[in-house]
Design an enzyme around this catalytic site. Structure first.
Site, short mmCIF file in Angstrom:
data_model
loop_
_atom_site.label_atom_id
_atom_site.label_comp_id
_atom_site.label_asym_id
_atom_site.label_seq_id
_atom_site.Cartn_x
_atom_site.Cartn_y
_atom_site.Cartn_z
N LEU A 18 -53.32 7.80 -15.84
CA LEU A 18 -52.20 9.52 -15.47
C LEU A 18 -51.96 9.81 -16.65
O LEU A 18 -51.97 10.92 -16.55
CB LEU A 18 -51.22 8.84 -14.81
CG LEU A 18 -49.77 9.91 -14.47
CD1 LEU A 18 -50.95 10.71 -13.06
CD2 LEU A 18 -48.72 9.42 -14.46
N LYS A 19 -51.77 9.03 -17.86
CA LYS A 19 -51.63 9.79 -19.39
C LYS A 19 -52.77 10.48 -19.43
O LYS A 19 -52.70 12.06 -19.65
CB LYS A 19 -50.66 9.20 -20.14
CG LYS A 19 -51.05 9.89 -21.72
CD LYS A 19 -50.82 8.92 -22.46
CE LYS A 19 -51.00 9.66 -23.92
NZ LYS A 19 -49.46 10.22 -24.39
N SER A 438 -38.89 12.21 -42.41
CA SER A 438 -40.86 12.39 -42.00
C SER A 438 -41.39 14.25 -42.54
O SER A 438 -40.40 14.47 -42.28
CB SER A 438 -41.07 12.00 -40.10
OG SER A 438 -40.78 12.93 -40.07
N GLU A 489 -42.48 9.22 -45.15
CA GLU A 489 -42.93 8.05 -43.49
C GLU A 489 -44.44 8.27 -43.17
O GLU A 489 -44.20 8.28 -41.82
CB GLU A 489 -41.82 8.89 -43.25
CG GLU A 489 -40.25 8.64 -42.89
CD GLU A 489 -39.09 8.82 -41.89
OE1 GLU A 489 -40.09 8.17 -40.48
OE2 GLU A 489 -38.35 9.08 -41.91
N CYS A 521 -45.52 8.02 -23.61
CA CYS A 521 -45.27 7.10 -23.36
C CYS A 521 -44.96 5.44 -24.27
O CYS A 521 -45.21 6.25 -25.40
CB CYS A 521 -46.67 5.73 -22.71
SG CYS A 521 -47.20 6.35 -21.22
N GLU A 610 -26.63 6.67 -26.93
CA GLU A 610 -27.57 5.53 -25.40
C GLU A 610 -27.61 4.89 -25.22
O GLU A 610 -27.42 4.25 -24.01
CB GLU A 610 -29.21 6.43 -25.72
CG GLU A 610 -29.52 5.38 -26.06
CD GLU A 610 -31.46 5.89 -26.85
OE1 GLU A 610 -31.56 7.08 -26.95
OE2 GLU A 610 -32.19 4.52 -26.13
N CYS A 648 -29.33 12.12 -33.63
CA CYS A 648 -30.37 13.16 -32.94
C CYS A 648 -29.47 13.15 -31.29
O CYS A 648 -29.60 11.98 -30.79
CB CYS A 648 -31.23 13.73 -33.05
SG CYS A 648 -32.29 12.34 -33.47
N HIS A 699 -37.67 20.80 -33.13
CA HIS A 699 -38.08 20.64 -31.75
C HIS A 699 -39.40 21.75 -31.32
O HIS A 699 -39.91 21.60 -30.15
CB HIS A 699 -37.55 20.62 -30.61
CG HIS A 699 -35.88 19.64 -30.92
ND1 HIS A 699 -35.36 19.45 -31.91
CD2 HIS A 699 -36.75 17.98 -30.85
CE1 HIS A 699 -35.08 18.01 -31.71
NE2 HIS A 699 -34.97 17.63 -30.99
N1 GLN Z 1 -36.64 9.59 -40.04
C1 GLN Z 1 -36.72 9.69 -38.89
C2 GLN Z 1 -37.49 11.20 -39.15
O1 GLN Z 1 -37.51 11.58 -39.89
C3 GLN Z 1 -35.32 9.77 -38.08
C4 GLN Z 1 -35.82 10.37 -36.47
C5 GLN Z 1 -34.76 10.18 -35.24
O2 GLN Z 1 -33.92 10.64 -35.68
N2 GLN Z 1 -35.99 10.29 -34.66
O3 GLN Z 1 -38.56 10.30 -37.83
ZN ZN Z 2 -33.15 12.86 -35.40
#
Ligand code: GLN
Ligand code: ZN
Length: 769
Positions: A18-19, A438, A489, A521, A610, A648, A699
C-alpha cells in the site's frame, strides 16, 4: 461453538504494497494509471487479508479496517463531518480530495496528526465547529462488504464508534463542547448501520477505546443514549474497548442495548472477571482480547486457555476469543523473516500467526485441547524455552541492575556547581548555538549504508565514506559559526534501530514494518533479552569529529525510554526493568565517551512524553521509573561533563516537574510550531537548568529569516534568563537538504549574535541570577 475474530488486520501489506502504491500515486500526481494501480492494490490487499483470516479458521473476517490513509479520516468520510475548511462533499469525495485533507494542498494545510492513544500510530484529528454537519458519505465500506461477501467470506464490520470519533477531534471556531454534536452525528451512524444491516451484516464491532481513558462523566453517560438510538436499527453491535482497563464502566457498558462487548485482556487482564460477572446474567457476548495486538510474542496458549476456560464455564458460547486490539500495530507475517535467528523466531507471532492463535484458542475451548494438541505443544515448548534461554537471561545484567542504588541515579553535584565547572571548561559565549544532532541524510549517505549492508563495499570503505560525511558536517558547522558541534549522525538509519543493531538483547527484523501514518512505516527493533553493551557504539564517530575541531563536539545517544517506547519490548518482565537495563548500557557509553575526551553528551528522549500512561492513576509510577532510567544513563560522568537532552513532538507542559527532575544540564525542545506557546508553561514553572527552545521549524522546507528567528529568541528571553538560554533548531536536520540547512543555520547564528550584542549593550540584566 465459540467465535474467533480479530479486531483488525494491518492494511499496509506484508511488503508495504500500500505504501508503494500510495507514493506512486502521489508522485505521479494522481494520474489515472496510478489511481487504477492504487485501487487494485487496495482491493488485492483486502482480499488477501480476508483470505488469510479465513484460512486461519476465524469465524468472521473483519471488513472496515482498511483505509487509504487513516481510519479516523475514513470514518469521517463515511458519516460526513469532514473539516469544513476543505469545502468537500463527503458523499462525492474523490481520492485526490481525501488525500488533500490528509496531506494538505496549495489551498489548505493538512489536517493535524496525533498519536492514536498510546501507540505509535498517528491519526488525523477531526475538526469540529458549531456548524459541522454529518450525513451520508462515501460508498467505500459498502463496496468492501460486497467484495467480501462475493468472495464467500463471513464478514464482520469494524467501525470507529461515535463517542470515540467525537472525543478524538478538536473544537474549532468557537465550538464549546464537541459532545454537543452527538445528536447530529447519531443519525449518520444510524443510516450507515441500517445499510450494513440491509447488506445482511450480522455483527458490527464498534470501537470505543475511550472507555479505557479517564472519561469525563458527561461522555460516559452519553453512551446509553447513543446506543439506545443506534442499536434498534443496526446489525448486532459489539462495543469494543481496548488499550486498558474499562472495568470501572463494566456495569454501564453491560447495560447498553448492544449485543456484546470486547475487552483488552492483555493490557488489563484483571478486568476479565469484572466483565464476566457483569455479563453472566445477560444474553450478551463477551469478546476476550487475549492475543496481544501490540506486540510480537507468541501466545502462551496453555496459559491463555486456562484463563479463557473459567470465563467459558460461565458464559459458554457467548465467550468470543479475539486479539486485544487491532493488529494494525503488529508486523504482518513472520514467514518473511528468513534471516532472524532460528530460536528467536520460535518465540514470535506476527499478525498472520496471531490470527491463527485466536482460532486455535477457540478450537481448544470448544473441541478440547486434544483437537489442536500439536500446535499447543509447539507453543508450550517455545514458551518453556523462552523462560529459560541463556539468549535471554544474562545473570551479569541482572546483578548489575540489582546493584543499582540512588547514587547511580544522581549526578555528583548539583546543577549550580556543575554549571560553574562546565563554564570554566567550555567558555561558551552567552546564548550558545548548537544543533540537535543529525544533518541531511543525502542519497549518497543512504547509498553508502545500503552498499555496506549488502556487503558491496568493505568495512574500511564504509568507514571512510562516513568519515568524509563527518568532515563535511564539521566544515559546514564551522562555516556557520556554531559554538557546539555534532558529528551529524550519517551512520544512523534511525535513532533506535542503529543502537538496536549494536546492543545484545535487541534483534532487527527484515520486514517487520508497522504503519506509523499514511504511507509511513516504522520497523521497531525487538527487545527480547537482557540488554548488554558489548563495546562502545558511538565513540569512534564522535572522537573522529572532535579530532577535526577545537570547538566541543556533542556526543549523541538515544535515551532508554525512547528506545523502549519505539521497540517491541519483552512481556516477561516489567518495562521499567528493561528501561534500566538499557540505561546501564547507555551509562557505559557515556562514560566511554567521557573517557575519550568528549565533554558534552546528548541523550535524546523525544518519546518520554508519549510513554505517559492513559490513566492518570498510573502516571506517577511511570514518570518515576522513566526519570530514574534517564538519570542512571546520565549520572556516571564528572561535573564538568555536560549532559544534554532533547525532546520534541508533543506538548509536555503537564510533566515539567519530571523533565526538570531529569536534571540534564541542557534541554532542547520543540517550540516553533506552537510559536513558543510551550514556553508559557515556564512562566509558572521555574525550569532550573539550561534550555534551548527551538527557533527553526525543521519540519517544513521553508527557511525562516534571521529576523524571524531573532524574534522567537526574544520571546524566549522573556521567560528564560539569558545565562541559561541556548539557541538551536527544533529537532534534527536529517530530513532537510544542505541548501536549506546552510541558509537556516547561518541565519540562526546571525540571530544569536545580534541578540547577544543587544543584551551585552544593555546593563547586564541577569548578571546575578
Ligand atoms: N538526535 C536526533 C536527530 O537529530 C534527535 C531526533 C529526534 O528527536 N526525533 O535526528
Ligand atoms: Zn526532536
Amino acid at each position: 461453538m465459540s467465535t474467533a475474530h480479530i479486531l483488525g488486520f494491518p492494511r499496509i501489506g506484508a511488503h508495504r504494497e500500500l505504501k508503494f502504491a500510495l507514493e506512486r500515486y502521489w508522485r505521479e500526481r494522481m494520474s489515472a494509471d496510478a489511481q487504477a494501480a492504487l485501487l487494485e492494490t487496495g482491493r488485492a490487499l483486502r482480499e488477501a487479508h480476508w483470505r488469510s483470516q479465513r484460512e486461519s479458521g476465524l469465524t468472521y473476517v473483519t471488513v472496515g479496517d482498511f483505509a487509504w490513509y487513516d481510519h479516523v479520516l475514513t470514518t469521517l468520510a463515511h458519516v460526513g463531518g469532514l473539516p469544513q475548511r476543505f469545502g468537500l462533499d463527503a458523499q462525492h469525495l474523490t481520492l485526490p480530495q481525501y488525500f488533500a485533507m490528509a496531506r494538505g494542498s496549495d489551498a489548505q494545510p493538512a489536517m493535524e496528526m496525533t498519536k492514536w492513544f498510546d501507540t505509535n500510530y498517528h491519526y488525523l484529528v477531526p475538526e469540529y465547529s458549531p456548524s459541522t454537519q454529518f450525513g451520508a458519505g462515501v460508498q467505500w465500506l459498502f463496496d468492501e462488504v460486497d467484495d467480501a461477501q462475493r468472495a464467500g467470506h463471513r464478514a464482520k464490520v469494524a467501525l470507529v464508534g461515535p463517542l470515540t470519533l467525537l472525543w478524538l477531534g478538536k473544537e474549532r471556531n468557537g465550538l464549546a463542547d464537541r459532545l454537543s454534536l452527538l445528536p447530529r452525528l447519531l443519525p449518520a451512524y444510524r443510516a450507515l448501520l441500517e445499510r450494513l444491516r440491509a447488506q445482511r451484516i450480522e455483527w458490527v464491532q464498534i470501537d470505543e477505546p475511550i472507555f479505557a481513558l479517564d472519561l469525563p462523566p458527561a461522555w460516559r453517560d452519553a453512551a446509553a443514549q447513543a446506543y439506545a438510538e443506534l442499536a434498534p436499527h443496526a446489525p448486532k453491535l459489539l462495543v469494543a474497548t481496548y488499550f486498558g482497563d474499562a472495568s470501572e464502566h463494566a456495569a454501564r457498558l453491560a447495560a447498553l442495548p448492544v449485543a456484546g462487548l470486547h475487552i483488552d485482556a492483555v493490557r488489563a487482564p484483571e478486568q476479565l472477571d469484572a466483565f464476566v460477572e457483569a455479563l453472566e446474567q445477560t444474553d450478551k457476548v463477551l469478546s476476550c482480547g487475549i492475543v496481544d495486538g501490540r506486540n510480537v510474542w507468541r501466545n502462551d496458549l496453555d496459559a491463555s486457555l486456562i484463563r479463557l476456560r473459567s470465563a467459558h464455564q460461565r458464559l459458554g458460547a457467548r465467550l468470543w476469543v479475539g486479539t486485544s486490539c487491532s493488529l494494525l500495530h503488529a508486523p504482518v507475517d513472520l514467514r518473511n523473516e528468513a534471516k532472524l535467528d532460528g530460536e528467536l523466531r520460535t518465540w514470535l507471532a506476527f499478525a498472520v500467526q496471531k490470527t491463527r492463535e485466536v482460532a486455535l484458542l477457540r478450537d481448544a475451548l470448544t473441541a478440547g485441547r486434544e483437537s489442536v494438541a500439536a500446535e499447543f505443544d509447539t507453543a508450550r515448548a517455545a514458551a518453556d524455552a523462552r523462560r529459560t534461554s541463556t539468549r535471554i537471561h544474562n545473570p551479569l545484567v541482572k546483578r548489575r541492575v540489582d546493584a543499582l542504588t540512588g547514587e547511580h541515579a544522581t549526578r555528583r553535584s548539583s546543577y549550580a556547581s556543575r554549571a560553574v565547572a562546565q563554564r570554566a571548561r567550555f567558555n561558551l559565549p552567552l546564548l550558545p548555538t548548537t544543533t540537535i544532532g543529525s544533518f541531511p541524510q543525502t542519497a549518497e549517505i543512504r547509498a553508502a549504508r545500503a552498499a555496506h549492508k549488502q556487503g558491496k563495499i568493505s568495512h574500511l570503505d564504509y568507514l571512510e565514506a562516513m568519515r568524509s560525511q563527518i568532515r563535511i558536517a564539521i566544515d559546514r558547522q564551522r562555516a556557520y559559526g556554531l559554538d557546539v558541534l555534532v558529528h551529524g549522525e550519517a551512520e544512523r538509519n534511525d535513532m533506535v534501530e542503529y543502537f538496536g543493531e549494536l546492543l545484545w538483547g535487541f534483534a532487527i527484523t527484515e520486514n517487520g514494518w508497522v504503519q506509523s501514518y499514511g504511507s509511513r512505516c516504522v520497523k521497531p527493533p525487538l527487545i527480547y533479552g537482557d540488554v548488554y553493551l558489548p563495546e562502545p557504539m558511538t565513540v569512534g564517530w564522535v572522537t573522529y569529529a572532535q579530532s577535526l575541531t577545537d570547538k566541543p563536539v556533542k556526543g549523541m545517544l538515544t535515551g532508554p525510554v525512547t528506545m523502549l517506547q519505539w521497540s517491541f519490548v519483552r512481556d516477561d518482565q516489567p518495562r521499567a526493568q528493561t528501561a534500566l537495563q538499557i540505561a546501564l548500557a547507555l551509562r557505559e557509553e557515556t562514560v566511554a565517551l567521557e573517557r575519550a575526551g568528549i565533554g558534552m553528551i546528548q541523550i535524546d528522549e523525544p518519546a518520554l512524553r508519549e510513554g505517559l500512561p492513559l490513566k492518570a492513576r498510573d502516571r506517577a509510577a511511570y514518570l518515576a521509573w522513566a526519570v530514574r532510567a534517564f538519570k542512571v544513563a546520565a549520572s556516571g560522568v564528572a561535573d564538568d561533563t555536560q549532559i544534554h537532552t532533547h525532546m520534541c513532538y508533543s506538548e509536555f507542559g503537564d510533566i515539567l516537574p519530571s523533565i526538570a527532575a531529569l536534571d540534564a544540564d541542557v534541554i532542547s525542545i520543540e517550540t516553533t510550531r506552537s510559536n513558543m506557546e510551550l514556553l508559557s508553561a515556564f512562566e509558572t514553572f521555574d525550569y532550573p537548568n539550561e534550555i534551548g527552545p527551538g527557533i527553526y521549524d525543521i519540519h517544513s522546507p521553508r527557511v525562516p529569516g534571521a529576523d524571524e528567528m531573532a524574534a522567537l529568541l526574544g520571546l524566549a528571553l522573556e521567560r528564560i534568563p539569558a545565562e541559561r538560554l541556548w539557541v538551536n533548531p527544533d529537532c534534527g536536520l536529517k530530513t532537510r537538504d544542505w541548501q536549506q540547512v546552510d541558509v537556516a543555520l547561518t541565519g540562526m547564528v546571525e540571530a544569536a549574535k545580534k541578540t547577544r550584542a543587544a543584551l551585552q549593550a544593555r546593563v547586564k540584566p541577569y548578571a546575578t541570577t
